[in-house]
Design a protein around this motif. Sequence first.
Motif, PDB file in Angstrom:
ATOM      1  N   THR A 521       0.867  -1.135   0.059  1.00 60.36           N
ATOM      2  CA  THR A 521      -0.133   0.046   0.056  1.00 60.36           C
ATOM      3  C   THR A 521       0.883   1.362  -0.122  1.00 60.36           C
ATOM      4  OG1 THR A 521      -0.099   0.176   2.626  1.00 60.36           O
ATOM      5  CG2 THR A 521      -1.841  -1.343   1.344  1.00 60.36           C
ATOM      6  N   GLY A 522       2.108   1.253   0.484  1.00 60.68           N
ATOM      7  CA  GLY A 522       2.804   2.562   0.513  1.00 60.68           C
ATOM      8  C   GLY A 522       2.752   3.093   2.026  1.00 60.68           C
ATOM      9  N   GLU A 523       1.864   2.784   2.649  1.00 64.42           N
ATOM     10  CA  GLU A 523       1.635   3.270   3.780  1.00 64.42           C
ATOM     11  C   GLU A 523       2.584   3.232   4.853  1.00 64.42           C
ATOM     12  OE1 GLU A 523      -1.573   3.167   7.718  1.00 64.42           O
ATOM     13  OE2 GLU A 523      -1.852   1.658   6.152  1.00 64.42           O
ATOM     14  N   VAL A 524       3.130   4.231   5.533  1.00 59.93           N
ATOM     15  CA  VAL A 524       4.193   4.264   6.512  1.00 59.93           C
ATOM     16  C   VAL A 524       3.625   4.428   8.006  1.00 59.93           C
ATOM     17  CG1 VAL A 524       6.339   5.455   7.288  1.00 59.93           C
ATOM     18  CG2 VAL A 524       5.656   5.304   4.758  1.00 59.93           C
ATOM     19  N   THR A 525       4.362   3.744   8.869  1.00 58.78           N
ATOM     20  CA  THR A 525       3.754   3.716  10.278  1.00 58.78           C
ATOM     21  C   THR A 525       5.036   3.815  11.174  1.00 58.78           C
ATOM     22  OG1 THR A 525       3.486   1.190  10.501  1.00 58.78           O
ATOM     23  CG2 THR A 525       1.549   2.507   9.834  1.00 58.78           C
ATOM     24  N   THR A 526       4.608   4.310  12.338  1.00 59.54           N
ATOM     25  CA  THR A 526       5.821   4.439  13.305  1.00 59.54           C
ATOM     26  C   THR A 526       5.528   3.537  14.669  1.00 59.54           C
ATOM     27  OG1 THR A 526       5.003   6.260  14.311  1.00 59.54           O
ATOM     28  CG2 THR A 526       6.631   6.648  12.403  1.00 59.54           C
ATOM     29  N   THR A 527       6.582   2.848  15.309  1.00 57.41           N
ATOM     30  CA  THR A 527       6.397   2.324  16.350  1.00 57.41           C
ATOM     31  C   THR A 527       7.466   2.925  17.320  1.00 57.41           C
ATOM     32  OG1 THR A 527       5.790   0.067  15.132  1.00 57.41           O
ATOM     33  CG2 THR A 527       6.629   0.177  17.749  1.00 57.41           C
ATOM     34  N   PRO A 528       6.782   3.356  18.477  1.00 58.76           N
ATOM     35  CA  PRO A 528       7.776   4.164  19.555  1.00 58.76           C
ATOM     36  C   PRO A 528       8.922   3.571  19.791  1.00 58.76           C
ATOM     37  CG  PRO A 528       5.614   4.825  19.894  1.00 58.76           C
ATOM     38  CD  PRO A 528       5.647   3.875  18.868  1.00 58.76           C
TER      39      PRO A 528
END
Length: 580
Positions: A521-528
């Motif tokens: 999908t090209g979605e970018v997520t962040t995990t602290p």
Amino acid sequence: MKKQLIFSFFTLLTAGSVIAQLNPVKQPLQFNAKENDKVFSTRASDISDAPELTDIILEAEGREQSFQRYGAGFFPMQGTVYQYFEDTDPSPSTIVFGSDNKTIYFKDIMDFGWDSYVVGSIEGSKITVKLPQTLCEEVYIWAEEPYYHNLCGLTQTGEGVNLDFALDESITEVTYTIGDDGSIKLDPLPEGKALGLMTYFIGKEYDDPEDENSDYTLKWLDYWSGAADYAQNFVPMAVELIEMPKDIEPTTYYCAIDGYNYPVDVAIDGNYMYIQGFGDSPFISNLVLRATIEGDKAYIPQNQYIGVYKLDNEMISTKCGYLKGNNIIYENDDVNFEFTIDSDRKFLEAIDKDLYLCLVYMNQFDSNGQNGLLGYYKNFYLIYQDSYPGVPSNPLDLFYSDMFYEDYGYYSFGFTMSAISTANNILLTGNLYYSIYIDGELELFEYDPDGWPYSHYYMLPEPTTEVPFMFTNDNDLDIWSPTDRQVGIYYEGVSTVGVQGIYYYDDQRTCSDIVTLDVETGEVTTTPAGVDTLINTADVVKTEYIDLNGRKVTNPQAGIFIKKSVLSNGRIITSKVVRK
């Protein structure tokens, strides 16, 4: 005359060669070396006795003065001999006048002088230089003995495609005349004679070049190299060379630009600030910029002569300009590159974010009549820190190529990683690392010599989950730009790829968030980073230290070591440790 090479860490520029100003004379290549068996086949002539070699002069005491050296003669390069004339492309030369007023030292008496001097004697307006004089000793991996370069008298031995020069032992000295304007001019030489360079070495020559098993002999060989000048004129420089103050110990600042940083030396003398090493390249590390301080501002004026670009022996000066289309257009000379100064933080920031500070060739010009560009820089700052802790900023611009690179056997994952902390401070690039997560699992990078079709992650000294920010093998762990990295992924059907920045300082390990890209999908997520308990809460069950030669060290003392920690969860973390 030189082939023009242009390099900067931030900009890789190409420009037309100044050889267009020359008259080429085609000539076959002069030699052909075979590295493996040390065979040397050459047009060079063998000489019965060892050449006359003199001491190489690397230091000279006295009054230094900068000159521009104009020459006329012949110059061999890549199998072609070029003729050049006095009015083309002067080169820098330093001349030292001895305190006895009788001795003079020429640095770069030819186009290149290998940082050595030629000595002469002064009597009235005449200078006498005895010949020969040895300028350089070099060692090549395929030669059993050193090479020596002698300044000698030469005689022309051919014309046209056979143009060549040979040693003329009858020329035991040359003379120069000091003009009323301070110029120093080579007195005319007889027709067909020149001042130039001869190379001497002991070569291994086979009796039968077609049969490598035949007997061979060792003999001294010589050939013409460098240049052959029949005219020289050293003209005093009209501008001052900017140099670091000799009596002030410089302070290490960092130049930060586009998320990258590198050290520079800064010395402050009254209202002047001197900056050395501005361009992040060993070939321009000698260049020195001078800024004038006025209150809470400082400025670098144009047309400063800041030093010599080592790759092609060209003089470099400063200009300012704006990018218009694909070209930098220089501003009028009264436009300066200005900074604001935060004296509390020792922080200099460019005022005009779009104005480029340009490093240019003083005597070379492009098709528009402008000085050729060596490098250009904008929107950067200089900062001093007495310590360098910090948290890495989150990686940006993640991309994953779903195209399989068959020639290499991997998919390509790339990202941008900054060496500036979340608090906008400098992070030391040698202490910065990154980890990769494949479908949520921390990736272990390990050299695999049997990988298909090429070895995987070669040059890695030890298996690691943390790749040094400055490491590259120019293939599956690659540096595309100062901040852009590329990693080869040897998996099919990958769903997500994540990256995390890691920084070590004063026994503290800090991390950015894990930034993850969904490859579909090209979605970018962040995990602290605090959620990353897999690494941070595991116990260290084994620690090893390895020196830079790959040997295990039980009690590391002074030096640089790779620290390998094996965690209770089976993960392996490596880091660089400096013990003083």
